[in-house]
Motif scaffolding. Structure first.
Motif, PDB file in Angstrom:
ATOM      1  N   GLN A 156       0.858  -1.177   0.041  1.00 22.74           N
ATOM      2  CA  GLN A 156      -0.159  -0.136   0.015  1.00 22.74           C
ATOM      3  C   GLN A 156       0.863   1.309   0.072  1.00 22.74           C
ATOM      4  O   GLN A 156       0.176   2.211  -0.106  1.00 22.74           O
ATOM      5  N   ILE A 157       2.220   1.102   0.047  1.00 23.31           N
ATOM      6  CA  ILE A 157       3.015   2.351   0.424  1.00 23.31           C
ATOM      7  C   ILE A 157       3.100   3.121  -0.898  1.00 23.31           C
ATOM      8  O   ILE A 157       3.402   2.430  -1.765  1.00 23.31           O
ATOM      9  N   ASP A 158       2.891   4.187  -0.898  1.00 26.29           N
ATOM     10  CA  ASP A 158       3.012   5.135  -2.224  1.00 26.29           C
ATOM     11  C   ASP A 158       4.411   5.960  -1.975  1.00 26.29           C
ATOM     12  O   ASP A 158       5.196   5.959  -2.961  1.00 26.29           O
ATOM     13  N   LYS A 159       4.522   6.484  -0.898  1.00 20.01           N
ATOM     14  CA  LYS A 159       5.949   7.281  -0.747  1.00 20.01           C
ATOM     15  C   LYS A 159       6.331   6.808   0.764  1.00 20.01           C
ATOM     16  O   LYS A 159       5.686   6.595   1.732  1.00 20.01           O
ATOM     17  N   VAL A 160       7.752   6.887   0.988  1.00 23.15           N
ATOM     18  CA  VAL A 160       8.413   6.792   2.066  1.00 23.15           C
ATOM     19  C   VAL A 160       9.168   8.242   2.452  1.00 23.15           C
ATOM     20  O   VAL A 160       9.565   8.755   1.491  1.00 23.15           O
ATOM     21  N   MET A 161       9.308   8.578   3.740  1.00 22.70           N
ATOM     22  CA  MET A 161       9.720   9.740   3.861  1.00 22.70           C
ATOM     23  C   MET A 161      10.560   9.831   5.548  1.00 22.70           C
ATOM     24  O   MET A 161      10.328   8.848   6.125  1.00 22.70           O
ATOM     25  N   LEU A 162      11.141  10.873   5.669  1.00 21.77           N
ATOM     26  CA  LEU A 162      11.833  11.032   7.191  1.00 21.77           C
ATOM     27  C   LEU A 162      10.708  11.870   7.778  1.00 21.77           C
ATOM     28  O   LEU A 162      10.000  12.690   7.396  1.00 21.77           O
ATOM     29  N   PRO A 163      11.012  11.838   9.019  1.00 23.89           N
ATOM     30  CA  PRO A 163      10.147  12.655   9.967  1.00 23.89           C
ATOM     31  C   PRO A 163      10.034  14.167   9.686  1.00 23.89           C
ATOM     32  O   PRO A 163       8.969  14.803   9.586  1.00 23.89           O
ATOM     33  N   GLY A 164      10.957  14.866   9.182  1.00 25.46           N
ATOM     34  CA  GLY A 164      10.825  15.981   8.640  1.00 25.46           C
ATOM     35  C   GLY A 164      10.107  16.465   7.286  1.00 25.46           C
ATOM     36  O   GLY A 164       9.404  17.402   7.143  1.00 25.46           O
ATOM     37  N   ASP A 165      10.170  15.454   6.642  1.00 24.90           N
ATOM     38  CA  ASP A 165       9.473  15.459   5.283  1.00 24.90           C
ATOM     39  C   ASP A 165       8.096  15.355   5.605  1.00 24.90           C
ATOM     40  O   ASP A 165       7.210  15.726   4.832  1.00 24.90           O
ATOM     41  N   TYR A 166       7.611  14.650   6.658  1.00 26.86           N
ATOM     42  CA  TYR A 166       6.389  14.408   6.840  1.00 26.86           C
ATOM     43  C   TYR A 166       5.856  15.702   7.432  1.00 26.86           C
ATOM     44  O   TYR A 166       4.648  15.913   6.890  1.00 26.86           O
ATOM     45  N   LEU A 167       6.310  16.438   8.242  1.00 32.30           N
ATOM     46  CA  LEU A 167       5.963  17.871   8.788  1.00 32.30           C
ATOM     47  C   LEU A 167       5.765  18.678   7.655  1.00 32.30           C
ATOM     48  O   LEU A 167       4.777  19.421   7.725  1.00 32.30           O
ATOM     49  N   ALA A 168       6.939  18.773   6.936  1.00 31.41           N
ATOM     50  CA  ALA A 168       6.649  19.354   5.645  1.00 31.41           C
ATOM     51  C   ALA A 168       5.205  19.042   4.760  1.00 31.41           C
ATOM     52  O   ALA A 168       4.774  19.975   4.009  1.00 31.41           O
ATOM     53  N   MET A 169       5.096  17.662   4.626  1.00 35.36           N
ATOM     54  CA  MET A 169       4.036  17.201   3.776  1.00 35.36           C
ATOM     55  C   MET A 169       2.652  17.933   4.602  1.00 35.36           C
ATOM     56  O   MET A 169       1.502  18.200   3.940  1.00 35.36           O
ATOM     57  N   LYS A 170       2.516  17.694   5.889  1.00 42.80           N
ATOM     58  CA  LYS A 170       1.391  18.150   6.638  1.00 42.80           C
ATOM     59  C   LYS A 170       1.060  19.726   6.302  1.00 42.80           C
ATOM     60  O   LYS A 170       0.063  20.175   6.101  1.00 42.80           O
ATOM     61  N   LEU A 171       2.305  20.339   6.330  1.00 41.47           N
ATOM     62  CA  LEU A 171       2.087  21.878   6.194  1.00 41.47           C
ATOM     63  C   LEU A 171       1.799  22.304   4.815  1.00 41.47           C
ATOM     64  O   LEU A 171       1.064  23.167   4.534  1.00 41.47           O
TER      65      LEU A 171
END
Length: 498
Positions: A156-171
């Protein structure tokens, strides 16, 4: 006059910290963190450590709200956003950007066997030559664990990222990463200066799971309307910098150039130095990643030495030997003992296996104790000297890699509050130590100003960084310091050989 501000996030495993700095003065005007007590960690099995990424977003919003209220400003005044984050974590999302499982964070050790097997089967020389590290327990190996143990979820994974990438995604709603980020995930090929296809092929990963790669300093993405409504930020505000916490700590201390060192000495100790050529330690006793100013045209590598038994040893000594005094008094007590602690040697490796010792676990030990000649002051000083000597031992490895160490930058905190610690480190290494008042979220905020073009370069961005003290090597007593270090190394070598 309407003042303008820069916003920095620091996503740690214990909390998310936020700082607001004034663009013109460079001074922090407000900071906050959430949660007030340490963030929970999911550890359903020994050696496992996970956190819910959605909790980071919750904490980030709470801390941001507090910081803006303290400063009396709103999102309209914020010009750019920078993000620092805990390194090596794995976040997996589907096509709708929904998180598929808790993040496997930096201190989770479940993937060691996957990285070790890749290192052996792909070949140590190939891995070190291309990745500068063993795949070890880093992000790529954690994803290999997910693929092997949670195959339906992996599909089901579309993308993997690091914790900072996740916060940037949410923003922003955008999924992106940097070359520095891929290097800390062990997914960057330094020979080909591209994602490490040979490792991804070995693990069975499609390159499509990697985010878009953006420059570390740039207008990477912009706050979305949805995030603006959730946070109080202004839609369209640029996210213009992101980096892992150790490279970002170096940024916070204005460490960009070859030969400059950033050091911290909290519970564990870190020495992070900048190298201007692609190289590695053949025994993987230190790790090498892309520094924040690494590009395909310019090699700037961050060499990372981590010592587990640093502040935790000093705290143990305080708790068990000098509990009747505070740390200032304890440091003064140590200063009354001669260099070399009258022959007492403390080997400080009592907080698990040490990478600098090729993952040996030799424990902490005290040598040369004479009941008729020594007292607790000698043990306090010997412990602090032992911590310094472990730093210098690792710094010698960095120098053998070609790093010409020029000066050490550090925050005025933790072990760097001790005159014995600072004087010993400066005198044994022969390097000047510069102490500053700063932290990761402030560094991320100022770095965002570089990425957004508000500051022309790092010299302008950090021109207001407040230097609190400079410690020069003690040339009059350097022979005594070097002799104490030589005795310490002799004892350590006996233990390693045994």
């Amino acid at each position: 006059m309407n003042r303008k501000y820069l916003l920095g996030f620091d996503v740690g495993s214990s909390s998310v910290k936020v700082s607001l700095t004034d663009v013109d003065s460079g001074q922090m005007v407000s900071s906050a963190f959430s949660p007030e007590s340490e963030a929970p960690m999911i550890a359903t099995r020994p050696g496992w450590a996970e956190q819910e990424p959605d909790s980071w977003w919750k904490y980030a919003k709470e801390a941001l709200g507090q910081a803006m209220r303290k400063a009396g400003i709103n999102g309209e005044s914020i010009e750019a956003i920078g993000i620092s984050y805990q390194m090596h974590g794995l976040v997996c999302v589907d096509k709708l950007q929904h998180v598929l499982r808790p993040s496997i964070i930096w201190c989770d050790s479940r993937a060691v066997s996957y990285g070790d097997k890749a290192f052996e089967e792909l070949g140590e020389e190939k891995c070190l030559d291309h990745l500068l590290n063993s795949p070890g327990n880093f992000t790529a190996s954690k994803l290999a664990w997910v693929k092997a143990n949670e195959p339906q979820l992996f599909e089901q994974i579309d993308k993997v990222m690091l914790p900072g990438d996740y916060l940037a995604m949410k923003l922003s709603g955008r999924i992106q990463t940097t070359m520095e980020g891929l290097s800390e995930a062990i997914l960057w090929d330094f020979k080909k200066k591209a994602p490490a296809k040979f490792l991804m092929d070995y693990f069975g990963f499609s390159e499509s799971i990697l985010p878009e790669i953006v420059p570390t300093f740039s207008k990477q993405c912009f706050v979305s309307q949805q995030a603006a409504e959730e946070t109080g930020l202004k839609a369209g505000t640029p996210i213009s910098y992101r980096a892992g916490d150790q490279p970002n700590n170096a940024v916070s201390l204005n460490v960009f150039n070859p030969g400059e060192i950033a050091s911290t000495a909290g519970t564990s100790g870190v020495v992070y130095g900048v190298l201007d050529k692609v190289n590695y330690d053949s025994k993987s006793r230190v790790n090498t990643f892309a520094h924040v100013n690494y590009t395909k045209d310019t090699d700037r590598l961050g060499v990372l030495l981590c010592i587990n038994g640093t502040g935790i040893l000093n705290a143990w000594v305080h708790r068990n030997i000098t509990s009747d005094m505070d740390y200032v008094e304890m440091n003064k007590l140590a200063s009354g003992v001669p260099i070399g602690s009258d022959g007492i040697i403390v080997i400080p490796f009592g907080n698990g296996a040490e990478r600098v010792l090729e993952n040996q676990e030799i424990g902490c030990s005290i040598h040369g104790l004479n009941f008729n000649a020594h007292n607790r002051a000698h043990i306090v000083r010997a412990a602090q000297e032992g911590i310094v000597f472990s730093f210098c031992y690792g710094m010698e490895i960095m120098e053998k890699m070609g790093m010409k160490i020029q000066k050490i930058h550090a925050g005025h905190a933790n072990m760097f509050l001790s005159p014995v610690f600072c004087d010993t480190l400066a005198s044994v290494s022969g390097d000047c130590i510069e102490l500053y008042k700063t932290d990761g979220s402030v560094g991320a905020a100022k770095a965002a100003g570089i990425g957004a073009g508000i500051y022309k370069d790092h010299e302008e961005a950090f021109s207001t960084l407040k230097q609190l003290a400079v410690i020069e090597p003690d040339e009059h007593h350097r022979d005594a310091y070097l002799n104490a270090y030589a005795n310490w190394k002799e004892q350590l070598n006996k233990m390693i050989l045994d």
